[in-house]
Design a protein around this motif. Sequence first.
Motif, short mmCIF file in Angstrom:
data_model
loop_
_atom_site.label_atom_id
_atom_site.label_comp_id
_atom_site.label_asym_id
_atom_site.label_seq_id
_atom_site.Cartn_x
_atom_site.Cartn_y
_atom_site.Cartn_z
N ASP A 1 0.86 -1.19 0.00
CA ASP A 1 0.00 0.00 0.00
C ASP A 1 0.90 1.24 0.00
N ILE A 2 0.76 2.09 -1.02
CA ILE A 2 1.59 3.29 -1.09
C ILE A 2 0.96 4.46 -0.37
N GLY A 3 -0.32 4.39 -0.03
CA GLY A 3 -0.98 5.37 0.82
C GLY A 3 -0.81 6.82 0.42
N GLY A 4 -0.89 7.15 -0.85
CA GLY A 4 -0.82 8.55 -1.28
C GLY A 4 0.55 9.00 -1.74
N LEU A 5 1.50 8.09 -1.85
CA LEU A 5 2.82 8.44 -2.41
C LEU A 5 2.64 8.83 -3.87
N THR A 6 3.34 9.87 -4.31
CA THR A 6 3.19 10.35 -5.68
C THR A 6 4.54 10.39 -6.39
N PRO A 7 4.53 10.36 -7.72
CA PRO A 7 5.79 10.59 -8.44
C PRO A 7 6.37 11.95 -8.04
N ARG A 8 7.69 12.07 -8.08
CA ARG A 8 8.47 13.24 -7.68
C ARG A 8 8.57 13.40 -6.16
N ALA A 9 8.03 12.43 -5.39
CA ALA A 9 8.21 12.47 -3.94
C ALA A 9 9.68 12.22 -3.65
N LYS A 10 10.15 12.70 -2.53
CA LYS A 10 11.58 12.56 -2.24
C LYS A 10 11.90 11.18 -1.70
N VAL A 11 13.15 10.78 -1.89
CA VAL A 11 13.71 9.58 -1.30
C VAL A 11 14.82 10.07 -0.38
N ALA A 12 14.78 9.65 0.89
CA ALA A 12 15.70 10.21 1.87
C ALA A 12 16.37 9.12 2.69
N VAL A 13 17.58 9.41 3.14
CA VAL A 13 18.31 8.60 4.11
C VAL A 13 18.69 9.53 5.25
N GLN B 1 -9.52 0.10 12.48
CA GLN B 1 -9.08 -1.00 13.34
C GLN B 1 -9.36 -0.68 14.80
N PHE B 2 -9.09 0.55 15.19
CA PHE B 2 -9.35 0.95 16.57
C PHE B 2 -10.84 0.87 16.89
N LEU B 3 -11.68 1.38 15.99
CA LEU B 3 -13.12 1.38 16.23
C LEU B 3 -13.68 -0.04 16.29
N PHE B 4 -13.29 -0.88 15.34
CA PHE B 4 -13.86 -2.23 15.30
C PHE B 4 -13.29 -3.11 16.41
N ASN B 5 -12.06 -2.92 16.78
CA ASN B 5 -11.49 -3.73 17.86
C ASN B 5 -12.05 -3.30 19.20
N SER B 6 -12.36 -2.03 19.37
CA SER B 6 -12.88 -1.58 20.66
C SER B 6 -14.37 -1.93 20.83
N THR B 7 -15.11 -2.08 19.72
CA THR B 7 -16.53 -2.39 19.84
C THR B 7 -16.82 -3.89 19.83
N THR B 8 -15.84 -4.71 19.42
CA THR B 8 -16.06 -6.15 19.38
C THR B 8 -15.31 -6.85 20.48
N GLY B 9 -15.13 -6.18 21.60
CA GLY B 9 -14.42 -6.77 22.73
C GLY B 9 -15.20 -7.92 23.34
N ASP B 10 -14.50 -8.76 24.12
CA ASP B 10 -15.13 -9.91 24.74
C ASP B 10 -15.82 -9.56 26.04
N GLY B 11 -15.71 -8.29 26.43
CA GLY B 11 -16.33 -7.87 27.66
C GLY B 11 -15.43 -8.11 28.87
N GLU B 12 -14.19 -8.37 28.65
CA GLU B 12 -13.26 -8.64 29.75
C GLU B 12 -12.82 -7.37 30.39
N GLU C 1 -6.84 6.12 7.90
CA GLU C 1 -8.21 5.59 7.90
C GLU C 1 -8.23 4.14 8.36
N ASN C 2 -7.23 3.35 7.94
CA ASN C 2 -7.17 1.95 8.37
C ASN C 2 -6.93 1.85 9.87
N LEU C 3 -6.06 2.69 10.40
CA LEU C 3 -5.80 2.67 11.84
C LEU C 3 -7.04 3.03 12.63
N ILE C 4 -7.78 4.02 12.17
CA ILE C 4 -9.00 4.44 12.87
C ILE C 4 -10.04 3.33 12.83
#
Length: 155
Positions: free
Chosen positions: A48-60, A144-155, A139-142
């Motif tokens: 997943d390049i997540g919005g990387l575009t041509p002419r973006a920099k490459v850095a070390v 994952q957080f929402l679905f993992n917090s709402t599908t808890g086992d109730g522990e 968006e994926n992180l959000i």
Amino acid sequence: MRNKQIELLVGVFIVFGFAGLAYLAIQVSGLAFADKQDSYQVVARFDDIGGLTPRAKVAVAGVTIGSVESITFDKELYMALVTMNIDQDIDNLPIDSTASILTSGLLGEKYIGLSIGAEDTFLASGDEVYDTQSALVLENLISQFLFNSTTGDGE
């Protein structure tokens, strides 16, 4: 006569102002007028390049050493194939280096960060960086957080 001189002076000032704005816009967009340095190309594949575009920099270590030439889709592996131009004078990147897609700041532009490996052989033109880390998509992180917090086992 005096009015015509003032109007001419204002017109010249406006033309120089627009020329200055155009120059700044081109510099900020990355389409600089500078001559291209000699470079060699290496490729890397990402899930997943997540919005990387041509002419973006490459850095070390935060220092720009090249730019992204192109991004294509590899139909066989279902991955993004990123071609990078690395400056010719940076000829000592170990072949086991890692390429990661990073973000400048919290919501800034995407770029490729290379982490140096330990091998004695170096990347050359046409080589591939095999160890890659895809972009962190907010968006994926959000979700994952929402679905993992709402599908808890109730522990």
